[in-house]
Design an enzyme around this catalytic site. Sequence first.
Site, PDB file in Angstrom:
ATOM      1  N   SER A   1       0.820  -1.204   0.000  1.00  0.00           N
ATOM      2  CA  SER A   1       0.000   0.000   0.000  1.00  0.00           C
ATOM      3  C   SER A   1       0.859   1.262   0.000  1.00  0.00           C
ATOM      4  O   SER A   1       0.341   2.375   0.014  1.00  0.00           O
ATOM      5  CB  SER A   1      -0.925  -0.004   1.226  1.00  0.00           C
TER       6      SER A   1
ATOM      7  N   SER B   1     -14.805  27.223 -27.644  1.00  0.00           N
ATOM      8  CA  SER B   1     -14.794  26.044 -28.494  1.00  0.00           C
ATOM      9  C   SER B   1     -13.715  26.239 -29.546  1.00  0.00           C
ATOM     10  O   SER B   1     -13.506  27.345 -30.032  1.00  0.00           O
ATOM     11  CB  SER B   1     -16.160  25.877 -29.158  1.00  0.00           C
TER      12      SER B   1
ATOM     13  N   THR C   1     -40.776  25.013 -10.439  1.00  0.00           N
ATOM     14  CA  THR C   1     -41.017  23.638 -10.000  1.00  0.00           C
ATOM     15  C   THR C   1     -41.214  22.863 -11.301  1.00  0.00           C
ATOM     16  O   THR C   1     -41.728  23.422 -12.271  1.00  0.00           O
ATOM     17  CB  THR C   1     -42.274  23.510  -9.109  1.00  0.00           C
ATOM     18  N   HIS C   2     -40.735  21.644 -11.335  1.00  0.00           N
ATOM     19  CA  HIS C   2     -40.737  20.855 -12.584  1.00  0.00           C
ATOM     20  C   HIS C   2     -39.972  21.572 -13.692  1.00  0.00           C
ATOM     21  O   HIS C   2     -40.225  21.344 -14.878  1.00  0.00           O
ATOM     22  CB  HIS C   2     -42.158  20.550 -13.069  1.00  0.00           C
TER      23      HIS C   2
ATOM     24  N   ASN D   1      -2.229  -2.543  13.334  1.00  0.00           N
ATOM     25  CA  ASN D   1      -3.685  -2.370  13.272  1.00  0.00           C
ATOM     26  C   ASN D   1      -4.152  -1.098  13.984  1.00  0.00           C
ATOM     27  O   ASN D   1      -4.984  -0.358  13.457  1.00  0.00           O
ATOM     28  CB  ASN D   1      -4.392  -3.596  13.861  1.00  0.00           C
TER      29      ASN D   1
ATOM     30  N   LYS E   1     -19.053  30.262 -28.986  1.00  0.00           N
ATOM     31  CA  LYS E   1     -19.366  29.505 -27.775  1.00  0.00           C
ATOM     32  C   LYS E   1     -18.515  29.847 -26.566  1.00  0.00           C
ATOM     33  O   LYS E   1     -17.339  30.162 -26.670  1.00  0.00           O
ATOM     34  CB  LYS E   1     -19.230  28.000 -28.056  1.00  0.00           C
TER      35      LYS E   1
ATOM     36  N   GLU F   1     -19.787  21.784 -15.517  1.00  0.00           N
ATOM     37  CA  GLU F   1     -20.003  20.416 -16.002  1.00  0.00           C
ATOM     38  C   GLU F   1     -19.119  19.418 -15.257  1.00  0.00           C
ATOM     39  O   GLU F   1     -19.539  18.305 -14.925  1.00  0.00           O
ATOM     40  CB  GLU F   1     -19.720  20.343 -17.500  1.00  0.00           C
TER      41      GLU F   1
HETATM   42  N1  ARG Z   1      -1.193  -1.409   5.313  1.00  0.00           N
HETATM   43  C1  ARG Z   1      -2.146  -1.880   6.243  1.00  0.00           C
HETATM   44  C2  ARG Z   1      -3.490  -1.158   6.055  1.00  0.00           C
HETATM   45  O1  ARG Z   1      -3.510  -0.199   5.395  1.00  0.00           O
HETATM   46  C3  ARG Z   1      -1.651  -1.653   7.625  1.00  0.00           C
HETATM   47  C4  ARG Z   1      -2.205  -2.604   8.640  1.00  0.00           C
HETATM   48  C5  ARG Z   1      -1.671  -3.938   8.396  1.00  0.00           C
HETATM   49  N2  ARG Z   1      -2.012  -4.851   9.429  1.00  0.00           N
HETATM   50  C6  ARG Z   1      -1.894  -6.135   9.285  1.00  0.00           C
HETATM   51  N3  ARG Z   1      -2.276  -6.884  10.264  1.00  0.00           N
HETATM   52  N4  ARG Z   1      -1.478  -6.673   8.169  1.00  0.00           N
HETATM   53  O2  ARG Z   1      -4.508  -1.565   6.546  1.00  0.00           O
END
Ligand code: ARG
Length: 473
Positions: A29, A283, A161-162, A116, A289, A296
């Site tokens: 990650s 444009s 409205t509408h 965690n 334009k 948008e």
């Molecule tokens: N990269 C992990 C996440 O974003 C971090 C936590 C990972 N914990 C684990 N038990 N593998 O959630």
Amino acid sequence: MSDKTASNRMWGGRFAAGPSAVMEAINASIGFDRKLYAQDIRGSLAHAAMLAETGIITAEDAARIADGLKAILAEIEAGDFVFEPRLEDIHMNVEARLAALIGPAAGRLHTARSRNDQVALDFRMWVRDELQRTAGALRGLIEVFLARAEEHAATVMPGFTHLQSAQPVTFGHHLMAYVEMFGRDLSRVEAALERLDECPLGAAALAGTGFAIDRHRTAAALGFREPTRNSIDTVSDRDFALDFLSAASICATHLSRLAEEIVVWSTPQFGFVRLSDAFSTGSSIMPQKKNPDAAELIRAKTGRVNGHLVALLTVMKGLPLAYSKDMQEDKEAVFDAAETLDLMLAAMTGMVGDLTVDKAAMKRAAGAGFATATDLADWLVREAGLPFREAHHVTGRAVALAEERGRPLDRLALADLQAIHPAITDDVFSVLSVASSVRSRTSYGGTAPSEVRRQIRGWRKRLKRDARRAKGR
Ligand code: ARG
């Protein structure tokens, strides 16, 4: 042909190094969670200080850890840090670098902690910063709307409205409708900040820890009101991210509705507003334009923000307690939604801040379609004592006559109106113009310029009060 080559052919050409490369690609990650580096280091600094204060590690080790972490922060900010996908995420990248810088003491930082609770903390602090940014952007947007609404408190336009002309309103009143929406968005953001104000650090893997840590101390050091109360919930909870995404989605949806109106209003057929050159494009082929691209794109990016909300809800909905790796998918949704919403808010603030209003075109349209018919019916009730249903019927006949004559209601001859109902007098013309129609709607929250100005004053007071309270915190 070796087994390895055979499996490589099955994985496809991108993963020349075999199955482990695929594992690394799906697992890492660091490509996105490096955004959390400042929060990660701040959390580790608070954790190390607490470990020393509680005697779990020595003051010397804590000092070495702190020095190392600060050096890493400087390296990352200078662009000198090498992020390694092999080390998965921001937490392990920082820890590995810490070990390289300070040696064995680095290994003591992760005492009484798990990735965690670490990721729950880092991400929560990132979302907290983003919610504060969003609140600031919303306040800026509301201020611009209040200024434009004040300027146009008496500018008449058709109310729809509408998408059919219904009754005349003021442009200021219409803008103030959006101020109400953005005000609710702001209160959702504030509520999300209030709810996330609990510190996850110390929940460890899921069950808490046997070390005598002081969670109240780390919570205070990291600017939280208190620690979270249940360690299982703590590592499995991503409500703060969902709170942000749902507030962001509702806000984006409001921005999108206004963007749609701006697209319609800026067509030559409506001609109510003209966008500044800074917020429109030409444009390449049609020289006449001027396109409302920013509006948008605000409308389109709403789909993206809403999509991120649904994506994270879908990631979370099947997860057993506590942590599952699925939850790593929370970050890109939030990062992209945040970046997108910030841009949408800035674009809307700029676009509405400098759009030009064609008051004459709005007024012309406001009077079209017999928009003051309700005022005639109300006059018949008030001044001639007719029951509303009969007044409605009489008015219908007046509208039919005006249509036949090809003129607005206030240009009909009194004698013609009296032929429809004898109780009608000259006084009726005082309510048939668009300006008198809006002026008469003074009920609380109504479109009368006096009422719109009162609501603007109320909002200014509220914003000032909020700012004072925020300073007091
Ligand atoms: N990269 C992990 C996440 O974003 C971090 C936590 C990972 N914990 C684990 N038990 N593998 O959630």
